[in-house]
Design an enzyme around this catalytic site. Structure first.
Site, short mmCIF file in Angstrom:
data_model
loop_
_atom_site.label_atom_id
_atom_site.label_comp_id
_atom_site.label_asym_id
_atom_site.label_seq_id
_atom_site.Cartn_x
_atom_site.Cartn_y
_atom_site.Cartn_z
N ARG A 88 3.99 43.04 55.79
CA ARG A 88 3.66 44.45 56.04
C ARG A 88 3.04 44.46 57.45
O ARG A 88 2.19 43.62 57.74
CB ARG A 88 2.63 44.95 55.03
CG ARG A 88 3.01 44.62 53.60
CD ARG A 88 3.59 45.82 52.88
NE ARG A 88 4.01 45.46 51.52
CZ ARG A 88 5.04 46.03 50.90
NH1 ARG A 88 5.75 46.94 51.52
NH2 ARG A 88 5.35 45.68 49.68
N ASP A 166 13.56 47.58 42.75
CA ASP A 166 13.38 48.78 41.93
C ASP A 166 14.62 49.66 41.83
O ASP A 166 14.66 50.57 41.03
CB ASP A 166 12.26 49.66 42.52
CG ASP A 166 10.90 48.99 42.41
OD1 ASP A 166 10.80 48.05 41.61
OD2 ASP A 166 9.97 49.40 43.13
N ARG A 210 6.93 51.31 40.40
CA ARG A 210 5.80 52.23 40.56
C ARG A 210 6.28 53.67 40.59
O ARG A 210 5.65 54.56 40.05
CB ARG A 210 5.05 51.92 41.86
CG ARG A 210 3.87 50.99 41.67
CD ARG A 210 2.91 51.13 42.83
NE ARG A 210 3.61 51.02 44.11
CZ ARG A 210 3.78 49.87 44.76
NH1 ARG A 210 3.31 48.75 44.27
NH2 ARG A 210 4.42 49.83 45.91
N VAL A 299 7.13 37.81 38.42
CA VAL A 299 8.26 37.04 37.89
C VAL A 299 9.56 37.76 38.24
O VAL A 299 10.58 37.15 38.55
CB VAL A 299 8.13 36.93 36.34
CG1 VAL A 299 9.42 36.45 35.71
CG2 VAL A 299 6.99 35.98 35.99
N ASN A 533 41.41 40.16 33.68
CA ASN A 533 42.83 40.27 34.03
C ASN A 533 43.53 41.44 33.35
O ASN A 533 44.74 41.45 33.20
CB ASN A 533 43.56 38.97 33.64
CG ASN A 533 43.53 38.73 32.14
OD1 ASN A 533 42.65 39.22 31.43
ND2 ASN A 533 44.49 37.98 31.62
N MET A 574 38.05 28.91 34.53
CA MET A 574 38.99 29.58 33.63
C MET A 574 39.62 30.79 34.31
O MET A 574 39.36 31.06 35.47
CB MET A 574 38.22 30.06 32.39
CG MET A 574 38.05 29.01 31.34
SD MET A 574 37.29 29.81 29.92
CE MET A 574 37.52 28.54 28.70
N GLY A 575 40.37 31.55 33.52
CA GLY A 575 40.93 32.80 34.03
C GLY A 575 42.42 32.93 33.81
O GLY A 575 43.02 33.91 34.23
N GLU A 630 42.40 27.48 36.87
CA GLU A 630 43.10 26.53 35.98
C GLU A 630 44.63 26.57 36.09
O GLU A 630 45.28 25.55 35.95
CB GLU A 630 42.68 26.75 34.52
CG GLU A 630 42.89 28.17 34.00
CD GLU A 630 42.36 28.39 32.58
OE1 GLU A 630 41.91 27.42 31.96
OE2 GLU A 630 42.39 29.53 32.10
N MET A 663 32.20 26.70 28.42
CA MET A 663 30.85 27.22 28.68
C MET A 663 30.94 28.59 29.37
O MET A 663 30.01 29.38 29.32
CB MET A 663 30.03 26.25 29.50
CG MET A 663 30.56 25.98 30.88
SD MET A 663 29.68 24.64 31.69
CE MET A 663 28.14 25.44 32.04
#
Length: 785
Positions: A88, A166, A210, A299, A533, A574-575, A630, A663
């Site tokens: 700032r 935000d 806020r 966080v 796809n 994949m795909g 793939e 996965m």
């Protein structure tokens, strides 16, 4: 598009200097934007400078403004926060501070600034731009610069990118960092849910925001919270009683936990703050529930950026450099932003004014106006949340006597369950009886169908996979039996949530209408597949989760090479034949190449890639990442590419290969997939209700729909959700390879190549038009919903 493509090769940055700074609160993805600006700037032969510590660094000058090279931004894509620092700055608010900043920039010949920050930072930049020529004249009078410099550096061009978790900036669907902040919130909520379940607890979660309730609202929608407090939409008088009744009703329905989400700026209708402590005390006093407060705090700003934020920031960074190259003294300072999945440029001050209007409306108690000004997406989120969170008592529900069945078809995709939940709850609210089909068309034929209630789908949003069960089987061989089940259970409409098989299935069912009247009912498909796809939609449920899995894995794999220098990883995604995951994964992970079926490649290209990597190993960046879809080529397999790279790179780098496999289909759905699934499915259900009313025939007292527009796919196209008859999509489909003939993301191929230092041509016809805030389509469904 009938106009000629416009390529940026005609835009040269030679002789131009660009300064890039991050200012205000940090946000995940800022580094991806910085990296894109630097690399695109260098690519078009401009000089690029880091301005460290925001405006403070610009005022202090010296080592805070440094020319950077290609390697300066290596390995920052996956880092949260901002590596060039943000502060700032009080002195930039003074005339003297800005005068000093102008002097520091002129010394280095910088007349193009790319500012990544919130509305405060961007307003400051605009003021600086307006004062620029006056500041230079003042510097000349003080003898700091000569008259030549005043003429040479007469104009300052400014382009802004909004980095703010935000999502509080009007005119842009998603600001950089919002999606990542939602990831942090959802991770926490998912973790809290398991402990709350164990103890029958109520949790009050306080999230950032806020002045803007976006994070609170979307996370409430994504986790099915019982109640949410946001500044734009305060609860009505007497909310304390309403909320407590709602919580105790949920407990009575055997719901073991309650989640209440509070935005830090939440207020009541008298503009008095509603704090998380106040909510907790209320629940404890009135209901005696065991209640805990969790304040998420910083966080939410931390952690690694999500795949969405990396791609968003990379696209915006490249667009910002193009905007600077095309800027003239007459063009106003602009913001590059995203509308749907299209990059757009908007006048900076229009956006800032609109953002300030929202705050003004809230201060004056015009809350409905505030919600409207936040944009269509915010309004949609709020309406969907209200629709799904609170059950209307049975006595007050309309009764339509229609039965609607929901089924999952194809491979599992994260977010399917959120879609089922939304369909069931909206269906019940509209007065229908909802039926769930287990195990797709195959289960349908076997009679695995049961009525499903409001409470049955509680807690489904965060579950991965498909709870109903899903199969790839197509209906063609079971038509007789499926028709029989539809007759037996008197099913008046079908909602199919799935991938390419769902699309084929609906084509088969509509073709069978001539033979079976049972299929003459409204049918709708909601696209859900990790491969993305399905024709007719730019996005499908599940693809974002898979993309995040790929990106996370690539980050880990890249990190594993940091000890061993000179290593190249070949990663198979994949795909099917669709290169979406490989291409977007490469963009998000900062890969050197991505091999996809849609862009044929030969041995010469493989050779060029190996040479490119060999060159790269001579720099300080000593690792490479190559993604391969793939099915991109039946002969150039992952093993082949691995062996080729190993042989050709001998003595320079070694190779490792990874097949990511299933996965990519698993895991808890990302906030985007939960939200997209929820909203698209709710909209599909409303379409079903409308069609049922239209196609009901009093004589013989049944639904009869046999027109093409009664079998639709609901997809996201550019900026809107569109209903498209599946019959019309046939001409857009490559059925052999199960992909759409045209895919929007192929336009981003060159982007990945430029950021990996390849020479390429990039069609920028879509960009360059300055739009106005009010002109953005009202029905827009944002790219990150």
């Amino acid at each position: 598009m009938d106009h000629q493509p416009k390529f940026f090769e005609n835009l040269s940055g030679t002789g131009k200097a660009i300064g890039v700074l991050t200012s205000g609160g940090d946000a995940q993805g800022m580094n991806a934007a910085v990296r894109a600006v630097v690399r695109m700037g260098i690519y078009v032969k401009a000089k690029v400078y880091f301005v460290y510590e925001g405006y403070q660094g610009m005022v202090d000058g010296g080592d805070n403004i440094v020319e950077v090279s290609w390697e300066s931004v290596s390995s920052i894509l996956q880092v949260g926060g901002t590596v060039i620092g943000s502060a700032r700055c009080k002195s930039f608010r003074t005339h003297e501070g800005r005068l000093q900043a102008a002097y520091n920039l002129v010394q280095r010949g910088i007349t193009n600034l790319c500012v990544i920050g919130g509305d405060g930072s961007l307003t400051g930049a605009n003021l600086f731009r307006e004062e620029w020529s006056g500041l230079l004249e003042e510097l000349a009078q003080n003898g700091k610069i000569d008259a030549e410099a005043v003429k040479k550096y007469a104009y300052l061009n400014i382009v802004g990118m909004v980095g703010s978790i935000d999502n509080d900036f009007c005119g842009t669907d998603m600001t950089i960092g919002t999606d990542s902040a939602l990831h942090r919130i959802i991770e926490v909520v998912d973790a809290i849910m398991t402990t709350a379940q164990s103890h029958q607890r109520t949790f009050v979660l306080e999230v950032m925001g806020r002045h803007c309730g976006y994070l609170a609202l979307v996370s409430a929608l994504a986790c099915g919270a019982d109640w949410v407090f946001i500044p734009e939409y305060p609860p009505e008088e007497g909310w304390e009683d309403t909320m407590c009744v709602k919580l105790s009703e949920n407990r009575a329905r055997k719901k073991r936990l309650n989640i209440i989400i509070v935005a830090e700026g939440a207020i009541d209708c008298h503009n008095k703050p509603i704090t998380s402590e106040k909510v907790k005390d209320l629940v404890v006093q009135r209901l005696g529930f065991d209640t805990r407060v969790t304040i998420l705090g910083h966080v939410q700003r931390g952690g690694t950026p999500s795949a969405f934020d990396r791609i968003l920031a990379s696209r915006m960074g490249v667009e910002a450099v193009l905007a600077l190259l095309e800027a003239t003294p007459a063009t106003p300072a602009c913001v590059v932003s995203l509308s749907g999945n299209q990059a757009v440029r908007l006048p900076l001050m229009e956006c800032v004014q609109m953002t300030q209007e929202v705050q003004k409306a809230m201060d004056e108690g015009r809350f409905l106006e505030a919600v409207r000004l936040r944009g269509k997406s915010f309004e949609n989120n709020l309406n969907t949340y209200k629709l799904l969170a609170h059950k209307i008592p049975d006595a007050e529900l309309p009764k339509t006597n229609f039965n609607v069945a929901v089924l999952n078809v194809g491979a599992p995709a994260a977010g399917m369950n959120a879609a089922v939940r939304a369909a069931v709850r909206v269906g019940i609210t509209e007065g229908h009886k909802m039926f769930a089909v287990i195990d797709g068309f195959e289960g349908f034929a076997k009679g695995k169908i049961k009525e499903i209630s409001w409470g049955d789908v509680g807690g489904w949003t965060g579950q991965g996979g498909s709870i109903l069960g899903t199969k790839r089987t197509l209906p063609a061989k079971y038509l007789e039996k499926i028709a029989e089940q539809m007759r037996t259970n008197n099913i008046n409409a079908l909602m199919v949530i799935g991938g390419f098989e769902a699309y084929l299935g609906l084509l088969e069912l509509s073709a069978a209408r001539e033979k079976y009247d049972e299929f003459c009912v409204p049918m709708i498909m909601v696209p859900a597949t990790v491969s993305n796809n399905v024709p007719g939609s730019d996005f499908s449920i599940g693809a974002d989760t898979a993309l995040n899995t790929i990106t996370d894995t690539c980050d880990r794999i890249k990190q594993s090479a940091s000890g061993t220098k000179r290593r190249v990883f070949i990663i198979e995604t994949m795909g099917g034949y669709c290169g979406y995951l490989a291409n977007m994964g490469a963009l998000a992970a900062g890969a050197d190449a991505a091999y996809i079926f849609e862009e044929q490649f030969d041995i010469r290209e493989l050779q060029a890639n190996v040479e490119h990597l060999t060159e790269k190993m001579k720099t300080s960046i000593q690792r490479g990442l190559v993604l391969r879809n793939e099915n991109c080529n039946e002969n150039y397999t992952t093993d082949f590419i691995y062996q080729l790279y190993s042989e050709e790179g001998k003595g320079v780098f070694d190779c490792r290969k990874n097949v990511l496999g299933h996965m990519q289909q698993g895991g808890a759905p990302s906030p985007f997939d939960r939200n997209f699934g929820t909203k698209i499915s709710a909209k599909a259900m409303q379409w079903i209700s409308k069609k049922l009313k239209e196609t009901y025939r009093k004589e013989p007292g049944k639904v009869f729909a046999n027109t093409e527009d009664s079998v639709c796919l609901l997809g996201m196209r550019r900026r809107n959700l569109v209903f498209q008859p599946v019959a019309e999509l046939k001409s857009e489909t490559d059925f052999v390879h199960r992909i759409p003939k045209e895919q929007w993301w192929l336009k981003l191929r060159p982007l990945m190549k430029i950021l990996a230092k390849y020479k390429t041509s990039y069609d920028v016809s879509d960009s360059g038009q300055l739009e106005h805030v009010a002109m953005l389509p009202k029905e827009a469904v944002p790219a990150a919903i």
